[in-house]
Every structure is written in structure tokens, then in C-alpha cells.
Scaffold this motif. Structure first.
Motif, PDB file in Angstrom:
ATOM      1  N   LEU A  19      39.894   2.620  80.497  1.00  0.00           N
ATOM      2  CA  LEU A  19      38.530   3.034  80.816  1.00  0.00           C
ATOM      3  C   LEU A  19      37.497   2.166  80.082  1.00  0.00           C
ATOM      4  O   LEU A  19      36.465   1.804  80.652  1.00  0.00           O
ATOM      5  CB  LEU A  19      38.336   4.510  80.462  1.00  0.00           C
ATOM      6  N   CYS A  20      37.799   1.837  78.821  1.00  0.00           N
ATOM      7  CA  CYS A  20      36.882   0.983  78.066  1.00  0.00           C
ATOM      8  C   CYS A  20      36.815  -0.421  78.671  1.00  0.00           C
ATOM      9  O   CYS A  20      35.737  -1.017  78.775  1.00  0.00           O
ATOM     10  CB  CYS A  20      37.324   0.909  76.597  1.00  0.00           C
ATOM     11  N   VAL A  21      37.966  -0.936  79.089  1.00  0.00           N
ATOM     12  CA  VAL A  21      37.978  -2.259  79.723  1.00  0.00           C
ATOM     13  C   VAL A  21      37.231  -2.213  81.048  1.00  0.00           C
ATOM     14  O   VAL A  21      36.490  -3.154  81.391  1.00  0.00           O
ATOM     15  CB  VAL A  21      39.424  -2.738  79.926  1.00  0.00           C
ATOM     16  N   LEU A  22      37.395  -1.121  81.800  1.00  0.00           N
ATOM     17  CA  LEU A  22      36.675  -0.975  83.062  1.00  0.00           C
ATOM     18  C   LEU A  22      35.160  -0.947  82.814  1.00  0.00           C
ATOM     19  O   LEU A  22      34.396  -1.575  83.561  1.00  0.00           O
ATOM     20  CB  LEU A  22      37.121   0.303  83.770  1.00  0.00           C
ATOM     21  N   ALA A  24      33.662  -2.341  80.357  1.00  0.00           N
ATOM     22  CA  ALA A  24      33.280  -3.702  79.983  1.00  0.00           C
ATOM     23  C   ALA A  24      33.148  -4.592  81.214  1.00  0.00           C
ATOM     24  O   ALA A  24      32.257  -5.447  81.282  1.00  0.00           O
ATOM     25  CB  ALA A  24      34.315  -4.283  79.018  1.00  0.00           C
ATOM     26  N   ILE A  25      34.032  -4.387  82.198  1.00  0.00           N
ATOM     27  CA  ILE A  25      33.955  -5.178  83.426  1.00  0.00           C
ATOM     28  C   ILE A  25      32.661  -4.876  84.176  1.00  0.00           C
ATOM     29  O   ILE A  25      31.988  -5.779  84.689  1.00  0.00           O
ATOM     30  CB  ILE A  25      35.180  -4.890  84.318  1.00  0.00           C
ATOM     31  N   VAL A  26      32.301  -3.589  84.227  1.00  0.00           N
ATOM     32  CA  VAL A  26      31.045  -3.210  84.881  1.00  0.00           C
ATOM     33  C   VAL A  26      29.857  -3.843  84.149  1.00  0.00           C
ATOM     34  O   VAL A  26      28.915  -4.357  84.772  1.00  0.00           O
ATOM     35  CB  VAL A  26      30.902  -1.676  84.925  1.00  0.00           C
ATOM     36  N   TYR A  27      29.921  -3.817  82.826  1.00  0.00           N
ATOM     37  CA  TYR A  27      28.843  -4.426  82.035  1.00  0.00           C
ATOM     38  C   TYR A  27      28.740  -5.928  82.313  1.00  0.00           C
ATOM     39  O   TYR A  27      27.636  -6.456  82.521  1.00  0.00           O
ATOM     40  CB  TYR A  27      29.097  -4.183  80.548  1.00  0.00           C
ATOM     41  N   LEU A  28      29.876  -6.597  82.350  1.00  0.00           N
ATOM     42  CA  LEU A  28      29.871  -8.043  82.585  1.00  0.00           C
ATOM     43  C   LEU A  28      29.370  -8.377  83.987  1.00  0.00           C
ATOM     44  O   LEU A  28      28.758  -9.428  84.204  1.00  0.00           O
ATOM     45  CB  LEU A  28      31.273  -8.608  82.375  1.00  0.00           C
ATOM     46  N   ALA A  29      29.638  -7.480  84.933  1.00  0.00           N
ATOM     47  CA  ALA A  29      29.199  -7.728  86.309  1.00  0.00           C
ATOM     48  C   ALA A  29      27.693  -7.571  86.469  1.00  0.00           C
ATOM     49  O   ALA A  29      27.095  -8.153  87.379  1.00  0.00           O
ATOM     50  CB  ALA A  29      29.922  -6.789  87.268  1.00  0.00           C
ATOM     51  N   THR A  30      27.083  -6.802  85.584  1.00  0.00           N
ATOM     52  CA  THR A  30      25.636  -6.549  85.694  1.00  0.00           C
ATOM     53  C   THR A  30      24.830  -7.228  84.580  1.00  0.00           C
ATOM     54  O   THR A  30      23.599  -7.155  84.599  1.00  0.00           O
ATOM     55  CB  THR A  30      25.366  -5.043  85.649  1.00  0.00           C
ATOM     56  N   ALA A  31      25.496  -7.849  83.641  1.00  0.00           N
ATOM     57  CA  ALA A  31      24.803  -8.438  82.491  1.00  0.00           C
ATOM     58  C   ALA A  31      24.024  -9.690  82.894  1.00  0.00           C
ATOM     59  O   ALA A  31      24.322 -10.331  83.918  1.00  0.00           O
ATOM     60  CB  ALA A  31      25.808  -8.790  81.389  1.00  0.00           C
ATOM     61  N   THR A 260      26.944 -20.812  80.170  1.00  0.00           N
ATOM     62  CA  THR A 260      26.303 -19.686  79.490  1.00  0.00           C
ATOM     63  C   THR A 260      27.066 -19.368  78.200  1.00  0.00           C
ATOM     64  O   THR A 260      28.272 -19.572  78.103  1.00  0.00           O
ATOM     65  CB  THR A 260      26.286 -18.453  80.397  1.00  0.00           C
ATOM     66  N   VAL A 261      26.313 -18.865  77.213  1.00  0.00           N
ATOM     67  CA  VAL A 261      26.916 -18.564  75.912  1.00  0.00           C
ATOM     68  C   VAL A 261      26.991 -17.062  75.642  1.00  0.00           C
ATOM     69  O   VAL A 261      27.778 -16.626  74.785  1.00  0.00           O
ATOM     70  CB  VAL A 261      26.132 -19.259  74.789  1.00  0.00           C
ATOM     71  N   THR A 262      26.178 -16.285  76.320  1.00  0.00           N
ATOM     72  CA  THR A 262      26.227 -14.833  76.173  1.00  0.00           C
ATOM     73  C   THR A 262      26.014 -14.163  77.528  1.00  0.00           C
ATOM     74  O   THR A 262      25.204 -14.649  78.316  1.00  0.00           O
ATOM     75  CB  THR A 262      25.124 -14.324  75.212  1.00  0.00           C
ATOM     76  N   PRO A 263      26.722 -13.060  77.789  1.00  0.00           N
ATOM     77  CA  PRO A 263      27.852 -12.576  76.996  1.00  0.00           C
ATOM     78  C   PRO A 263      29.100 -13.427  77.246  1.00  0.00           C
ATOM     79  O   PRO A 263      29.170 -14.157  78.236  1.00  0.00           O
ATOM     80  CB  PRO A 263      28.041 -11.149  77.520  1.00  0.00           C
ATOM     81  N   GLN A 264      30.103 -13.306  76.365  1.00  0.00           N
ATOM     82  CA  GLN A 264      31.347 -14.043  76.496  1.00  0.00           C
ATOM     83  C   GLN A 264      32.435 -13.082  76.987  1.00  0.00           C
ATOM     84  O   GLN A 264      32.905 -12.232  76.214  1.00  0.00           O
ATOM     85  CB  GLN A 264      31.742 -14.672  75.163  1.00  0.00           C
ATOM     86  N   PRO A 265      32.818 -13.183  78.257  1.00  0.00           N
ATOM     87  CA  PRO A 265      33.763 -12.210  78.839  1.00  0.00           C
ATOM     88  C   PRO A 265      35.056 -12.009  78.035  1.00  0.00           C
ATOM     89  O   PRO A 265      35.454 -10.855  77.841  1.00  0.00           O
ATOM     90  CB  PRO A 265      34.040 -12.795  80.231  1.00  0.00           C
ATOM     91  N   PRO A 266      35.741 -13.050  77.583  1.00  0.00           N
ATOM     92  CA  PRO A 266      36.989 -12.791  76.835  1.00  0.00           C
ATOM     93  C   PRO A 266      36.767 -11.921  75.603  1.00  0.00           C
ATOM     94  O   PRO A 266      37.548 -11.005  75.328  1.00  0.00           O
ATOM     95  CB  PRO A 266      37.469 -14.200  76.448  1.00  0.00           C
ATOM     96  N   VAL A 268      34.248  -9.814  75.049  1.00  0.00           N
ATOM     97  CA  VAL A 268      33.833  -8.466  75.445  1.00  0.00           C
ATOM     98  C   VAL A 268      35.031  -7.651  75.905  1.00  0.00           C
ATOM     99  O   VAL A 268      35.213  -6.479  75.510  1.00  0.00           O
ATOM    100  CB  VAL A 268      32.775  -8.544  76.557  1.00  0.00           C
ATOM    101  N   LEU A 269      35.890  -8.244  76.729  1.00  0.00           N
ATOM    102  CA  LEU A 269      37.062  -7.515  77.229  1.00  0.00           C
ATOM    103  C   LEU A 269      38.041  -7.203  76.102  1.00  0.00           C
ATOM    104  O   LEU A 269      38.586  -6.088  76.042  1.00  0.00           O
ATOM    105  CB  LEU A 269      37.749  -8.343  78.316  1.00  0.00           C
ATOM    106  N   LEU A 270      38.260  -8.159  75.215  1.00  0.00           N
ATOM    107  CA  LEU A 270      39.169  -7.916  74.095  1.00  0.00           C
ATOM    108  C   LEU A 270      38.623  -6.827  73.187  1.00  0.00           C
ATOM    109  O   LEU A 270      39.363  -5.926  72.760  1.00  0.00           O
ATOM    110  CB  LEU A 270      39.387  -9.211  73.314  1.00  0.00           C
ATOM    111  N   GLY A 271      37.329  -6.902  72.895  1.00  0.00           N
ATOM    112  CA  GLY A 271      36.732  -5.882  72.046  1.00  0.00           C
ATOM    113  C   GLY A 271      36.786  -4.504  72.681  1.00  0.00           C
ATOM    114  O   GLY A 271      37.046  -3.504  71.997  1.00  0.00           O
ATOM    115  N   ALA A 272      36.583  -4.433  73.995  1.00  0.00           N
ATOM    116  CA  ALA A 272      36.658  -3.138  74.688  1.00  0.00           C
ATOM    117  C   ALA A 272      38.066  -2.576  74.643  1.00  0.00           C
ATOM    118  O   ALA A 272      38.263  -1.375  74.441  1.00  0.00           O
ATOM    119  CB  ALA A 272      36.195  -3.307  76.127  1.00  0.00           C
TER     120      ALA A 272
END
Length: 295
Positions: A19-22, A24-31, A260-266, A268-272
Motif C-alpha cells: 500500500l505504501c509503494v502504491l 508512492a507510485i500515485v505521488y510520482l505520477a502526479t508530482a 530531472t533531479v526531484t523527485p527521484q523515483p528509485p 521514493v519507492l525504496l523509502g515507501a
């Protein structure tokens, strides 16, 4: 014991992590992805405007006459760093309406050709509600100006000093790659020109004062000190007016990242994922402790 708890509840932990990774994916898609423009600057070489022999010979006389004979330059790099995020620089940049619209696009109505108050976000509404409940005064919206731009500079201009070399890194992140580069270049010029203009005003005021003193001072020793200091200030003003950078020299000119330098998907996903695992483990431990107390 702790490992047993984790193994028995691995499905719960995996679900929370997923759920946390999901999320994060939503966040990355809208960031909003941003590029970084950066440059490295160093203190400009100090210009000596009077010889040490002349200074030593006249310093005592100048002190008696109440005249400063110091020819040393102030370290301008700290002033430059503070100037990057100052109200004075923001005031100069805010005179460009095109720049202001690019910096605050959410508050500019291109169809109506005027500024408008943007719709409040959920965090803003919660903050406003809390301030209202506490009886705190509410700030009214106003079109972006020099103070809003100063706040923008404070939040978005980053400065790092190198520990290996006398260099200072200045960087700025923005979704528009070209704008990030252009804005950092303009900010550098505006800050350097601010310090240059203030130094020139001070030198010109000193020249006027010393010239006036020469018309009334008659003692030969004091006149010699006045003449020497006047020549020093005139030479200093000439150096200030030179086309070279005044406060700092650019060691590495402004450049912008290719990606781009922010956000960094790897990251963000690892942290989530790690956060989800820790939440799942904590949840399992709390359940076990609660069951034991119930017994």
C-alpha cells in the motif's frame, strides 16, 4: 521472538508495504518534476587601491584628521550569498512582469490578463481553520510582489559552501529547464549589480566629502592625507565601474541538468517500501503485546 512475530504476520507487513509503494507510485505520477540549475562562485580578487608605503606614511596623519585610510576590501562573498535572497534583489527582479508571471503561474489568469487568488488547497484550508480557531490574524491574499518574491527566493535558492575549496555552490530547481537556467543567471547579475551600485554610491559620497574638506583644510599634513584618500576613492570608483564582476567571480557558469533531479523515483519507492515494512512490523508487535495484556 521478534523474528517469530514478523514471520507470523508477514502477510500483513507485505500488504502495508504494498500500500505504501502504491501511494508512492500515485505521488510520482502526479508530482512536479524539476530540473536543477547551478553555478559555482568564488570571492572576487581584492583590488588594492593604494600602496602600502603610502598608507603607512599617511595613516598617522589621517587618524589625527579623523580620516579613514583603510584600503582593504570587505569580504563580499557573504554579502553576495545574503543578497541572493534579499528583499532588495527581489524588488529589482519584481519589476519584470513577465518574470513574475513565470514564477507564480498559479496566480496569473492569462485569459483575463490579471492576478487572481488561487483556490485554497486542503493543507491551506486546515491551516486557516486552525488559525481562525486560535484567534490568530489571517493574512489576506494579494498579488505577488517583491515580498512574495523574497519568500520564494528564501524557499527555493539553495547555497552550499565547499569544504575542499573556496567555492560556493548556488542552485535553483524548477520544472522548466530553460527558465531555471535563465532565472539563476538573472539572479546572479541582479545581486552583483546591487552590491556594485551600493559600493559606487558610497565611494561617490566619500569623494564629495573629501573634495569639500580640501576646500577648508589648510594644514599641509592634513591636506596630504585628504589628497591621498581622495585619490584612493577615485581609483576605487573606477574599479567598481569596470565591466568585470564586482562581488564574486563565476568559477563554473550557470548550467542545468539534462534530467530531472526531484523527485527521484528509485529513492521514493525504496523509502515507501521500507516505511511500509516498519509500519507492518510495528503493527504486529503492538497486536502481540495487546494480546498478552488481555490474557
Amino acid at each position: 521472538m521478534g523474528l517469530d512475530i514478523v514471520l507470523r504476520n508477514w502477510r500483513r507487513t507485505a500488504l502495508v508495504a504494498a500500500l505504501c509503494v502504491l501511494a508512492a507510485i500515485v505521488y510520482l505520477a502526479t508530482a512536479t518534476y524539476k530540473y536543477r540549475a547551478e553555478m559555482r562562485v568564488m570571492q572576487a580578487p581584492t583590488q588594492t587601491t593604494s600602496s602600502s608605503q603610502q598608507m603607512n606614511a599617511l595613516s598617522g596623519i589621517a587618524a589625527i584628521a579623523g580620516i579613514s585610510m583603510s584600503g582593504s576590501e570587505t569580504d563580499l562573498l557573504p554579502l553576495y550569498v545574503e543578497g541572493l535572497r534579499s528583499l532588495a534583489v527581489a524588488r529589482e527582479l519584481a519589476r519584470d512582469p513577465v518574470l513574475m508571471r513565470a514564477l507564480f503561474p498559479g496566480e496569473w489568469d492569462s485569459q483575463a490578463g490579471r492576478w487572481r487568488e488561487p483556490p485554497a488547497s486542503l493543507p491551506s484550508r486546515l491551516k486557516s481553520g486552525l488559525r481562525s480557531a486560535l484567534g490568530a490574524p489571517m493574512a489576506k491574499w494579494r498579488p505577488p510582489g517583491e515580498r512574495e518574491l523574497r519568500d520564494f527566493l528564501v524557499k527555493n535558492i539553495e547555497v552550499e559552501t565547499s569544504t575542499k575549496a573556496p567555492l560556493t555552490l548556488v542552485y535553483f530547481e524548477h520544472p522548466d529547464r530553460k527558465f531555471a537556467l535563465d532565472f539563476l543567471t538573472r539572479l546572479d547579475r541582479a545581486t552583483d549589480n546591487l552590491l556594485r551600485n551600493r559600493a559606487e554610491l558610497r565611494a561617490s559620497a566619500s569623494i564629495r566629502y573629501l573634495s569639500g574638506e580640501l576646500t577648508r583644510v589648510e594644514l599641509a599634513e592634513h591636506r596630504a592625507a585628504l589628497v591621498a584618500n581622495l585619490a584612493e576613492q577615485e581609483q576605487r570608483r573606477m574599479l567598481i565601474r569596470s565591466p568585470l564582476p564586482y562581488a564574486v567571480e563565476v568559477f563554473d557558469p550557470p548550467s542545468v541538468s539534462n534530467a530531472t533531479v526531484t523527485p527521484q523515483p528509485p529513492i521514493v519507492l525504496l523509502g515507501a517500501g521500507i516505511l511500509g515494512i516498519l509500519i507492518g512490523i510495528g503493527w504486529s508487535v503492538v497486536d502481540v503485546m495487546r494480546d498478552r495484556r488481555g490474557r
